[in-house]
Design a protein around this motif. Structure first.
Motif, PDB file in Angstrom:
ATOM      1  N   ALA A   8     -52.625 -89.088 -19.721  1.00 13.76           N
ATOM      2  CA  ALA A   8     -53.203 -87.963 -20.376  1.00 13.76           C
ATOM      3  C   ALA A   8     -52.081 -86.803 -20.485  1.00 13.76           C
ATOM      4  O   ALA A   8     -51.552 -86.503 -19.367  1.00 13.76           O
ATOM      5  CB  ALA A   8     -54.500 -87.398 -19.909  1.00 13.76           C
ATOM      6  N   LEU A   9     -51.793 -86.092 -21.629  1.00 16.09           N
ATOM      7  CA  LEU A   9     -50.892 -85.060 -21.722  1.00 16.09           C
ATOM      8  C   LEU A   9     -51.910 -83.842 -22.148  1.00 16.09           C
ATOM      9  O   LEU A   9     -52.098 -84.043 -23.376  1.00 16.09           O
ATOM     10  CB  LEU A   9     -49.818 -85.322 -22.427  1.00 16.09           C
ATOM     11  N   LEU A  10     -52.030 -82.842 -21.426  1.00 14.76           N
ATOM     12  CA  LEU A  10     -52.913 -81.616 -21.706  1.00 14.76           C
ATOM     13  C   LEU A  10     -52.073 -80.901 -22.181  1.00 14.76           C
ATOM     14  O   LEU A  10     -51.067 -80.150 -21.775  1.00 14.76           O
ATOM     15  CB  LEU A  10     -53.837 -81.473 -20.803  1.00 14.76           C
ATOM     16  N   LEU A  11     -52.120 -80.286 -23.569  1.00 14.17           N
ATOM     17  CA  LEU A  11     -51.247 -79.194 -24.180  1.00 14.17           C
ATOM     18  C   LEU A  11     -51.854 -77.800 -23.734  1.00 14.17           C
ATOM     19  O   LEU A  11     -52.967 -77.316 -24.185  1.00 14.17           O
ATOM     20  CB  LEU A  11     -51.137 -79.372 -25.637  1.00 14.17           C
ATOM     21  N   ALA A  12     -51.466 -76.789 -22.984  1.00  7.33           N
ATOM     22  CA  ALA A  12     -51.783 -75.719 -22.537  1.00  7.33           C
ATOM     23  C   ALA A  12     -50.506 -74.633 -22.367  1.00  7.33           C
ATOM     24  O   ALA A  12     -50.900 -73.711 -21.667  1.00  7.33           O
ATOM     25  CB  ALA A  12     -52.338 -75.876 -20.960  1.00  7.33           C
ATOM     26  N   ALA A  13     -49.880 -74.577 -23.593  1.00  6.30           N
ATOM     27  CA  ALA A  13     -48.799 -73.670 -23.480  1.00  6.30           C
ATOM     28  C   ALA A  13     -49.224 -72.545 -24.495  1.00  6.30           C
ATOM     29  O   ALA A  13     -48.418 -71.502 -24.868  1.00  6.30           O
ATOM     30  CB  ALA A  13     -47.632 -74.072 -23.739  1.00  6.30           C
ATOM     31  N   GLY A  14     -50.301 -72.665 -25.038  1.00  2.00           N
ATOM     32  CA  GLY A  14     -50.875 -71.482 -26.001  1.00  2.00           C
ATOM     33  C   GLY A  14     -50.721 -70.006 -25.508  1.00  2.00           C
ATOM     34  O   GLY A  14     -51.235 -70.014 -24.399  1.00  2.00           O
ATOM     35  N   LYS A  15     -50.628 -69.087 -26.505  1.00  7.40           N
ATOM     36  CA  LYS A  15     -50.793 -67.695 -26.285  1.00  7.40           C
ATOM     37  C   LYS A  15     -52.233 -67.080 -26.422  1.00  7.40           C
ATOM     38  O   LYS A  15     -52.338 -65.939 -25.944  1.00  7.40           O
ATOM     39  CB  LYS A  15     -49.614 -67.065 -26.559  1.00  7.40           C
ATOM     40  N   LEU A  28     -59.075 -68.870 -18.885  1.00 11.99           N
ATOM     41  CA  LEU A  28     -60.394 -68.218 -18.934  1.00 11.99           C
ATOM     42  C   LEU A  28     -61.269 -68.827 -17.944  1.00 11.99           C
ATOM     43  O   LEU A  28     -61.540 -70.042 -18.156  1.00 11.99           O
ATOM     44  CB  LEU A  28     -60.762 -67.620 -20.078  1.00 11.99           C
ATOM     45  N   GLU A  29     -61.969 -68.214 -17.392  1.00  7.18           N
ATOM     46  CA  GLU A  29     -62.961 -68.997 -16.360  1.00  7.18           C
ATOM     47  C   GLU A  29     -64.384 -68.910 -16.995  1.00  7.18           C
ATOM     48  O   GLU A  29     -64.939 -67.778 -17.675  1.00  7.18           O
ATOM     49  CB  GLU A  29     -63.176 -68.325 -14.982  1.00  7.18           C
ATOM     50  N   VAL A  30     -65.018 -70.122 -17.015  1.00  7.67           N
ATOM     51  CA  VAL A  30     -66.445 -70.276 -17.423  1.00  7.67           C
ATOM     52  C   VAL A  30     -67.148 -71.004 -16.114  1.00  7.67           C
ATOM     53  O   VAL A  30     -66.508 -72.058 -15.667  1.00  7.67           O
ATOM     54  CB  VAL A  30     -66.354 -71.225 -18.566  1.00  7.67           C
ATOM     55  N   ASP A  31     -68.140 -70.195 -15.650  1.00  9.87           N
ATOM     56  CA  ASP A  31     -68.850 -70.748 -14.506  1.00  9.87           C
ATOM     57  C   ASP A  31     -68.007 -70.975 -13.407  1.00  9.87           C
ATOM     58  O   ASP A  31     -67.964 -72.037 -12.431  1.00  9.87           O
ATOM     59  CB  ASP A  31     -69.620 -71.926 -14.930  1.00  9.87           C
ATOM     60  N   GLY A  32     -67.074 -69.995 -13.061  1.00 11.91           N
ATOM     61  CA  GLY A  32     -66.210 -70.042 -11.912  1.00 11.91           C
ATOM     62  C   GLY A  32     -64.897 -71.040 -11.887  1.00 11.91           C
ATOM     63  O   GLY A  32     -64.362 -71.002 -11.012  1.00 11.91           O
ATOM     64  N   GLU A  33     -64.825 -71.819 -13.033  1.00 14.21           N
ATOM     65  CA  GLU A  33     -63.729 -72.651 -13.341  1.00 14.21           C
ATOM     66  C   GLU A  33     -63.070 -72.346 -14.547  1.00 14.21           C
ATOM     67  O   GLU A  33     -63.641 -72.165 -15.450  1.00 14.21           O
ATOM     68  CB  GLU A  33     -63.915 -74.040 -13.441  1.00 14.21           C
ATOM     69  N   SER A  34     -61.602 -72.642 -14.388  1.00 14.29           N
ATOM     70  CA  SER A  34     -60.723 -72.214 -15.979  1.00 14.29           C
ATOM     71  C   SER A  34     -61.149 -73.384 -16.991  1.00 14.29           C
ATOM     72  O   SER A  34     -61.610 -74.578 -16.455  1.00 14.29           O
ATOM     73  CB  SER A  34     -59.412 -72.462 -15.501  1.00 14.29           C
ATOM     74  N   ILE A  35     -61.038 -73.051 -18.165  1.00 11.95           N
ATOM     75  CA  ILE A  35     -61.517 -74.012 -19.261  1.00 11.95           C
ATOM     76  C   ILE A  35     -60.401 -75.240 -18.875  1.00 11.95           C
ATOM     77  O   ILE A  35     -60.836 -76.460 -19.017  1.00 11.95           O
ATOM     78  CB  ILE A  35     -60.992 -73.512 -20.658  1.00 11.95           C
ATOM     79  N   LEU A  36     -59.023 -74.893 -18.426  1.00 10.93           N
ATOM     80  CA  LEU A  36     -58.292 -75.980 -18.338  1.00 10.93           C
ATOM     81  C   LEU A  36     -58.818 -77.081 -17.206  1.00 10.93           C
ATOM     82  O   LEU A  36     -58.493 -78.182 -17.383  1.00 10.93           O
ATOM     83  CB  LEU A  36     -56.764 -75.425 -17.932  1.00 10.93           C
ATOM     84  N   ASP A 112     -55.658 -81.341 -26.684  1.00 10.96           N
ATOM     85  CA  ASP A 112     -55.515 -80.015 -26.457  1.00 10.96           C
ATOM     86  C   ASP A 112     -56.566 -79.390 -25.212  1.00 10.96           C
ATOM     87  O   ASP A 112     -57.679 -79.884 -24.907  1.00 10.96           O
ATOM     88  CB  ASP A 112     -56.520 -79.199 -27.527  1.00 10.96           C
ATOM     89  N   ALA A 113     -55.644 -78.585 -24.394  1.00 10.47           N
ATOM     90  CA  ALA A 113     -56.604 -78.422 -23.330  1.00 10.47           C
ATOM     91  C   ALA A 113     -57.634 -77.285 -23.394  1.00 10.47           C
ATOM     92  O   ALA A 113     -58.609 -77.114 -22.500  1.00 10.47           O
ATOM     93  CB  ALA A 113     -55.379 -77.483 -22.330  1.00 10.47           C
ATOM     94  N   VAL A 114     -57.906 -76.879 -24.673  1.00  9.75           N
ATOM     95  CA  VAL A 114     -58.867 -75.938 -24.889  1.00  9.75           C
ATOM     96  C   VAL A 114     -60.020 -76.755 -25.817  1.00  9.75           C
ATOM     97  O   VAL A 114     -60.782 -76.227 -26.358  1.00  9.75           O
ATOM     98  CB  VAL A 114     -58.567 -74.844 -25.698  1.00  9.75           C
ATOM     99  N   ARG A 115     -59.772 -78.141 -25.481  1.00  8.73           N
ATOM    100  CA  ARG A 115     -61.295 -79.042 -26.070  1.00  8.73           C
ATOM    101  C   ARG A 115     -61.554 -79.389 -24.748  1.00  8.73           C
ATOM    102  O   ARG A 115     -61.631 -80.603 -24.299  1.00  8.73           O
ATOM    103  CB  ARG A 115     -60.620 -80.170 -26.798  1.00  8.73           C
ATOM    104  N   LYS A 219     -62.502 -77.106 -30.576  1.00  4.82           N
ATOM    105  CA  LYS A 219     -61.469 -76.177 -29.894  1.00  4.82           C
ATOM    106  C   LYS A 219     -61.746 -74.904 -29.658  1.00  4.82           C
ATOM    107  O   LYS A 219     -62.088 -74.194 -30.868  1.00  4.82           O
ATOM    108  CB  LYS A 219     -60.215 -76.320 -30.862  1.00  4.82           C
ATOM    109  N   ILE A 220     -61.567 -74.368 -28.417  1.00  2.41           N
ATOM    110  CA  ILE A 220     -62.124 -72.979 -28.238  1.00  2.41           C
ATOM    111  C   ILE A 220     -60.892 -72.139 -28.775  1.00  2.41           C
ATOM    112  O   ILE A 220     -59.782 -72.276 -28.326  1.00  2.41           O
ATOM    113  CB  ILE A 220     -62.234 -72.736 -26.824  1.00  2.41           C
ATOM    114  N   THR A 221     -61.185 -71.424 -29.897  1.00  9.17           N
ATOM    115  CA  THR A 221     -60.319 -70.287 -30.366  1.00  9.17           C
ATOM    116  C   THR A 221     -60.710 -69.105 -30.332  1.00  9.17           C
ATOM    117  O   THR A 221     -59.878 -68.090 -30.269  1.00  9.17           O
ATOM    118  CB  THR A 221     -60.270 -70.671 -31.791  1.00  9.17           C
TER     119      THR A 221
END
Length: 236
Positions: A8-15, A28-36, A112-115, A219-221
């Motif tokens: 698995a290659l997670l793309l997490a370089a977006g700004k 960003l954290e959701v319930d104490g953990e990052s989305i990543l 996408d790391a934000v999915r 995708k979280i946008t």
């Protein structure tokens, strides 16, 4: 006999310019953990995933490693330095994986790391479709017609929903095909594309095969997407 590895290659370089926060949305954290971390955990849980890599910007490398350690992601292998654009990050990611000691028949799932709500079924279907047909593109059928507009304010026509699908991730290929894609990018001097799926189309990899996605694999946008993610996560 060697068992093929699934990477698995997670793309997490977006700004995250549209999120209007002081850090990229994947951190960003959701319930104490990052989305990543939520996304890494989805691939960690899947019994057919062997290795996880995260393509991120240099300034977030330590954070990514800390997140993997904190979250018990023992399939995490390394960070890969991303680029200024999604296209550059994809290129950096696939070239890095190709330089490692993997077999051409090993499978790479680019996500996408934000999915973060990618399901175990979606991962399974991607691997199964790729093993059967040589590649897999996660997609869902459209339930609405599409408006055609040049100015974003007025409609100039429409595209019927029949035959239209929305591409999601993962995008899944054998590494032998990934190498063809990487070589074609250089040979054709491609400098911009939206995703690995669009790159594969541009360099002539089709036919590409659909792996059924899911509406929750969004995708979280925007800020409102965080609330939707939190609500859906709490239903699990």
């Amino acid at each position: 006999m060697r068992t093929n590895r699934h990477i698995a290659l997670l793309l997490a370089a977006g700004k995250s310019s549209r999120m209007a926060t002081n850090r990229p949305k994947q951190y960003l954290e959701v319930d104490g953990e990052s989305i990543l971390l939520h996304t890494m955990r989805a691939f960690q849980r899947h019994h057919l995933i062997h290795d996880i890599y995260v393509a991120c910007s240099h300034e977030w490398e330590v954070t990514v490693r800390d997140e993997a350690l904190k979250g018990g992601i023992d399939k995490f292998r390394d960070t890969i330095i991303g680029g200024e654009t999604a296209f550059c990050t994809i290129c950096n990611g696939i070239n890095d994986i190709l330089a490692r000691d993997y077999d051409p028949e090993d499978i790479l799932l680019v996500h996408d790391a934000v999915r973060p709500l990618v399901s175990q079924d979606i991962i399974s279907r991607n691997i199964a479709v790729c093993l059967t047909h040589g590649n897999a593109i996660t997609a869902i059928g459209s339930h609405e017609a599409f408006i055609v507009s040049k100015d974003g304010r007025t409609s100039e026509g429409f595209m019927p929903r029949e035959g239209l699908f929305r591409a999601q991730t993962p995008h899944t290929f054998h590494l032998s095909t990934i190498r063809k894609i990487a070589d074609s990018i250089k040979a054709q001097h491609i400098e911009h594309s939206q995703s690995l799926f669009t790159i594969a189309n541009e360099v002539g990899i089709p036919p590409l095969h659909i792996a059924q996605g899911d509406m929750t694999n969004f995708k979280i946008t925007y800020p409102s997407d965080i609330l939707i993610f939190q609500a859906l996560k709490n239903l699990e």
